[in-house]
Design a protein around this motif. Structure first.
Motif, PDB file in Angstrom:
ATOM      1  N   THR A 297       0.811  -1.216   0.000  1.00  0.00           N
ATOM      2  CA  THR A 297       0.000   0.000   0.000  1.00  0.00           C
ATOM      3  C   THR A 297       0.844   1.265   0.000  1.00  0.00           C
ATOM      4  OG1 THR A 297      -1.734  -1.170   1.213  1.00  0.00           O
ATOM      5  CG2 THR A 297      -1.856   1.236   1.185  1.00  0.00           C
ATOM      6  N   GLU A 298       1.808   1.332   0.929  1.00  0.00           N
ATOM      7  CA  GLU A 298       2.571   2.570   1.097  1.00  0.00           C
ATOM      8  C   GLU A 298       3.299   2.959  -0.188  1.00  0.00           C
ATOM      9  OE1 GLU A 298       1.768   0.917   5.112  1.00  0.00           O
ATOM     10  OE2 GLU A 298       2.470   0.058   3.224  1.00  0.00           O
ATOM     11  N   HIS A 299       4.060   2.037  -0.751  1.00  0.00           N
ATOM     12  CA  HIS A 299       4.872   2.375  -1.926  1.00  0.00           C
ATOM     13  C   HIS A 299       4.057   2.430  -3.210  1.00  0.00           C
ATOM     14  CE1 HIS A 299       8.976   1.239   0.086  1.00  0.00           C
ATOM     15  NE2 HIS A 299       8.424   2.331   0.565  1.00  0.00           N
ATOM     16  N   SER A 300       2.948   1.704  -3.252  1.00  0.00           N
ATOM     17  CA  SER A 300       2.103   1.753  -4.453  1.00  0.00           C
ATOM     18  C   SER A 300       1.402   3.095  -4.612  1.00  0.00           C
ATOM     19  CB  SER A 300       1.063   0.634  -4.415  1.00  0.00           C
ATOM     20  OG  SER A 300       1.660  -0.638  -4.576  1.00  0.00           O
ATOM     21  N   LEU A 301       1.348   3.882  -3.552  1.00  0.00           N
ATOM     22  CA  LEU A 301       0.657   5.170  -3.657  1.00  0.00           C
ATOM     23  C   LEU A 301       1.311   6.072  -4.694  1.00  0.00           C
ATOM     24  CD1 LEU A 301      -0.155   5.945   0.088  1.00  0.00           C
ATOM     25  CD2 LEU A 301      -1.748   5.255  -1.719  1.00  0.00           C
ATOM     26  N   GLN A 302       2.630   6.023  -4.821  1.00  0.00           N
ATOM     27  CA  GLN A 302       3.294   6.847  -5.828  1.00  0.00           C
ATOM     28  C   GLN A 302       2.881   6.443  -7.241  1.00  0.00           C
ATOM     29  OE1 GLN A 302       5.049   9.636  -5.271  1.00  0.00           O
ATOM     30  NE2 GLN A 302       4.483   9.283  -3.129  1.00  0.00           N
ATOM     31  N   LEU A 303       2.603   5.169  -7.429  1.00  0.00           N
ATOM     32  CA  LEU A 303       2.143   4.695  -8.734  1.00  0.00           C
ATOM     33  C   LEU A 303       0.701   5.126  -8.968  1.00  0.00           C
ATOM     34  CD1 LEU A 303       3.749   1.159  -8.519  1.00  0.00           C
ATOM     35  CD2 LEU A 303       4.711   3.262  -9.457  1.00  0.00           C
ATOM     36  N   CYS A 304      -0.109   5.036  -7.918  1.00  0.00           N
ATOM     37  CA  CYS A 304      -1.491   5.519  -8.032  1.00  0.00           C
ATOM     38  C   CYS A 304      -1.532   6.999  -8.405  1.00  0.00           C
ATOM     39  CB  CYS A 304      -2.229   5.313  -6.706  1.00  0.00           C
ATOM     40  SG  CYS A 304      -2.543   3.598  -6.259  1.00  0.00           S
ATOM     41  N   GLY A 305      -0.535   7.730  -7.937  1.00  0.00           N
ATOM     42  CA  GLY A 305      -0.510   9.164  -8.209  1.00  0.00           C
ATOM     43  C   GLY A 305       0.023   9.536  -9.569  1.00  0.00           C
ATOM     44  N   SER A 306       0.575   8.555 -10.294  1.00  0.00           N
ATOM     45  CA  SER A 306       1.276   8.905 -11.530  1.00  0.00           C
ATOM     46  C   SER A 306       0.607   8.423 -12.810  1.00  0.00           C
ATOM     47  CB  SER A 306       2.708   8.342 -11.485  1.00  0.00           C
ATOM     48  OG  SER A 306       2.692   6.932 -11.432  1.00  0.00           O
ATOM     49  N   VAL A 307      -0.443   7.611 -12.700  1.00  0.00           N
ATOM     50  CA  VAL A 307      -1.153   7.168 -13.900  1.00  0.00           C
ATOM     51  C   VAL A 307      -2.642   7.474 -13.746  1.00  0.00           C
ATOM     52  CG1 VAL A 307       0.523   5.360 -14.434  1.00  0.00           C
ATOM     53  CG2 VAL A 307      -1.463   4.802 -13.046  1.00  0.00           C
ATOM     54  N   SER A 308      -3.324   7.584 -14.865  1.00  0.00           N
ATOM     55  CA  SER A 308      -4.712   8.054 -14.837  1.00  0.00           C
ATOM     56  C   SER A 308      -5.743   6.946 -14.711  1.00  0.00           C
ATOM     57  CB  SER A 308      -5.001   8.857 -16.111  1.00  0.00           C
ATOM     58  OG  SER A 308      -4.826   8.033 -17.258  1.00  0.00           O
ATOM     59  N   ASN A 309      -5.358   5.693 -14.925  1.00  0.00           N
ATOM     60  CA  ASN A 309      -6.354   4.625 -14.993  1.00  0.00           C
ATOM     61  C   ASN A 309      -6.370   3.718 -13.770  1.00  0.00           C
ATOM     62  OD1 ASN A 309      -3.774   3.798 -16.018  1.00  0.00           O
ATOM     63  ND2 ASN A 309      -4.686   1.947 -16.874  1.00  0.00           N
ATOM     64  N   VAL A 310      -5.909   4.231 -12.623  1.00  0.00           N
ATOM     65  CA  VAL A 310      -6.049   3.493 -11.358  1.00  0.00           C
ATOM     66  C   VAL A 310      -7.411   3.808 -10.766  1.00  0.00           C
ATOM     67  CG1 VAL A 310      -5.168   3.203  -9.016  1.00  0.00           C
ATOM     68  CG2 VAL A 310      -3.580   3.502 -10.907  1.00  0.00           C
ATOM     69  N   ASN A 311      -8.131   2.756 -10.344  1.00  0.00           N
ATOM     70  CA  ASN A 311      -9.453   3.015  -9.769  1.00  0.00           C
ATOM     71  C   ASN A 311      -9.474   2.951  -8.244  1.00  0.00           C
ATOM     72  OD1 ASN A 311      -9.156   0.233  -9.646  1.00  0.00           O
ATOM     73  ND2 ASN A 311     -11.005  -0.245 -10.806  1.00  0.00           N
ATOM     74  N   TYR A 312      -8.676   2.069  -7.637  1.00  0.00           N
ATOM     75  CA  TYR A 312      -8.620   1.946  -6.185  1.00  0.00           C
ATOM     76  C   TYR A 312      -7.205   1.588  -5.746  1.00  0.00           C
ATOM     77  CZ  TYR A 312     -13.757   1.535  -5.958  1.00  0.00           C
ATOM     78  OH  TYR A 312     -15.103   1.755  -6.051  1.00  0.00           O
ATOM     79  N   ALA A 313      -6.869   2.023  -4.525  1.00  0.00           N
ATOM     80  CA  ALA A 313      -5.685   1.520  -3.833  1.00  0.00           C
ATOM     81  C   ALA A 313      -6.137   0.482  -2.820  1.00  0.00           C
ATOM     82  CB  ALA A 313      -4.948   2.649  -3.120  1.00  0.00           C
ATOM     83  N   GLU A 314      -5.359  -0.585  -2.690  1.00  0.00           N
ATOM     84  CA  GLU A 314      -5.665  -1.607  -1.686  1.00  0.00           C
ATOM     85  C   GLU A 314      -5.037  -1.190  -0.359  1.00  0.00           C
ATOM     86  OE1 GLU A 314      -5.471  -6.424  -0.977  1.00  0.00           O
ATOM     87  OE2 GLU A 314      -4.187  -5.543  -2.525  1.00  0.00           O
ATOM     88  N   HIS A 315      -5.868  -1.048   0.667  1.00  0.00           N
ATOM     89  CA  HIS A 315      -5.349  -0.727   1.998  1.00  0.00           C
ATOM     90  C   HIS A 315      -5.153  -2.035   2.757  1.00  0.00           C
ATOM     91  CE1 HIS A 315      -5.320   0.407   6.252  1.00  0.00           C
ATOM     92  NE2 HIS A 315      -4.834   1.562   5.839  1.00  0.00           N
TER      93      HIS A 315
END
Length: 360
Positions: A301-319
Motif C-alpha cells: 500500500t505505502e509504496h504503491s501510492l506513488q504509482l497511483c498518483g502517476s497514472v490516470s487509470n487506477v481506480n482503487y488503492a488496496e489498503h
C-alpha cells in the motif's frame, strides 16, 4: 552517482490470530528489506514479502546474484539498469523469483532517484492526482463467522472506508452467498463491495457463484480461478456482468499482454514484486490504459501510492495494514481516499526500531 552495495535484512511479522482464505491459512508474513547504497548521501529502500520465512533465503540469493550487474552503475539510469538485469536473468527465465530480485533493485533505484532530485516518484513521473479511493482489504476472511464479518465490516465503515473487500471461495457456494448477503446488508448499498476467491474455484464453480453474486452489485470478483488459467478466467469474465479483477500473480508486461489479449480480466492488478518493480508496473499500467482497462495495485500500500498518483487509470488503492508498523510515516485517509504523499522518493522509509523488532 554510483551504486556501491546492496544490504538486506530478513523480517517476520506475526499476526494476532491466523487468517484464512480459500487456499491459505496465514499466521503471519515474512519479508526481505532491501537497501541499495550509493557513493553519495542517498540510499534507496524496497522490500519483498512471502508467506513462510523459509522462503526468504531464495529471494536474498536472487538479489545478491544481480548485485554484480549493478555495482558501479548509476542508479538514476533506471531503464538501463532494468535492461541489464533483464538480460542477466535470461537463462533462469523471466517469471518467478528472478523477477522478485529484479523488482526489489529497480524499485529501490526509483526511491534513490526521487530522493536525489528532492521530489516524489509521482512528481518525477507527472502527477495525475493527490488522493486515491481506498478499499479495506485487511479483514473479512473466510475463517470468520458471519457475526464477526458484520462486526468488522461495520468497523471498516466507521473508520471511513467507502469500499471494502471480503474473501469467498468456500466449498459450499450457498455459504458464500449467505455471508456476502450479510455483509451487504450491514454496510448498505452506498459502500462499494468487492469479493476475492483467491484462485480457489474451478471455472464452473466461479460462474455459478458469480451469477449468485450479481444481486449484490459488486465492484469486482477477484481471482475466481487459478492465476495461470487465463482461458478459464476469460470464460468466467464472458459469463458474468460483474467485472473480473486479476493479475496479482502475473509477471512482467508480457504476462499482462497475454491477459489483455485473452480478455482474462476486466481490471488488472499488478503487484510490485511480481510484475518487476516500478519500471515494469508503469509499463503495464500504460498498456492497460491504451485499451481502457483500469488497474489497481496489489498490496504494498505505502509504496504503491506513488504509482497511483502517476497514472490516470487506477481506480482503487488496496489498503492492507500488514506492513504499517515498518514505516516511520503513516498513511493518511480523508473521506475514504488515501492521500498520496509528496515526499521525496517513494514517500515512506523504514523505521529502524521496527526493523530491529521484526528482525529478532
Amino acid at each position: 552517482m554510483k551504486i556501491t552495495a546492496i544490504h538486506t535484512q530478513t523480517i517476520e511479522i506475526p499476526f494476532e490470530k491466523p487468517i484464512g482464505t480459500s487456499i491459505h491459512n496465514i499466521t503471519g508474513v515474512a519479508g526481505l528489506l532491501v537497501w541499495v547504497k550509493t557513493d553519495e548521501d542517498v540510499e534507496g529502500e524496497s522490500y519483498l514479502w512471502v508467506i513462510g520465512k523459509h522462503k526468504v533465503p531464495v529471494l536474498e540469493a536472487m538479489i545478491k546474484a544481480l548485485e554484480p550487474i549493478i555495482i558501479n552503475k548509476n542508479p538514476l539510469d533506471t531503464e538501463a539498469l532494468y535492461v541489464d538485469m533483464w538480460k542477466e536473468i535470461n537463462f533462469l527465465g523471466h517469471k518467478g523469483v528472478t523477477i522478485f530480485g529484479l523488482a526489489a533493485i529497480d524499485w529501490a533505484c526509483w526511491d534513490i532517484k526521487g530522493k536525489y532530485y528532492g521530489i516524489s516518484v509521482s512528481g518525477l513521473l507527472g502527477r495525475a492526482r493527490d488522493r486515491i479511493p481506498a478499499y479495506a482489504s485487511g479483514g473479512l476472511w473466510t475463517s470468520m463467522s458471519i457475526e464477526d464479518l458484520q462486526t468488522q465490516a461495520t468497523s471498516f465503515v466507521e473508520e471511513g472506508f467507502k469500499a471494502i473487500k471480503m474473501r469467498v471461495g468456500l466449498p459450499d457456494s450457498g455459504m458464500d452467498l449467505e455471508r456476502v448477503s450479510a455483509v451487504r446488508e450491514t454496510i448498505g448499498p452506498s459502500v462499494d463491495l468487492m469479493v476475492d476467491a483467491n484462485q480457489g474455484l474451478t471455472v464452473n464453480q466461479a460462474i455459478k457463484l458469480g451469477r449468485g453474486l450479481e444481486q449484490f452489485n459488486l465492484v469486482w470478483f477477484e481471482e475466481p480461478v487459478q492465476a495461470y488459467d487465463l482461458a478459464g478466467s476469460a470464460m468466467v469474465a464472458a459469463e458474468l456482468d460483474t467485472p473480473i479483477a486479476s493479475g496479482e500473480t502475473e509477471y512482467t508486461r508480457y504476462g499482462f499482454q497475454d491477459m489483455i489479449e485473452r480478455r482474462a480480466a476486466d481490471i488488472l492488478m499488478p503487484d510490485l514484486e511480481r510484475v518487476g518493480g516500478v519500471s515494469e508496473w508503469l509499463k503495464v499500467a500504460n498498456m492497460a490504459a491504451a485499451v481502457d482497462i483500469p488497474v489497481s495495485p496489489h498490496i504494498f500500500t505505502e509504496h504503491s501510492l506513488q504509482l497511483c498518483g502517476s497514472v490516470s487509470n487506477v481506480n482503487y488503492a488496496e489498503h492492507m495494514p500488514w506492513f504499517v508498523e515498518l514505516f516511520q510515516e503513516k498513511i493518511e485517509m480523508i473521506d475514504g481516499d488515501i492521500l498520496i504523499p509528496d515526499r521525496p522518493g517513494m514517500g515512506f522509509s523504514f523505521d529502524p526500531e521496527a526493523v530491529r523488532r521484526f528482525s529478532s
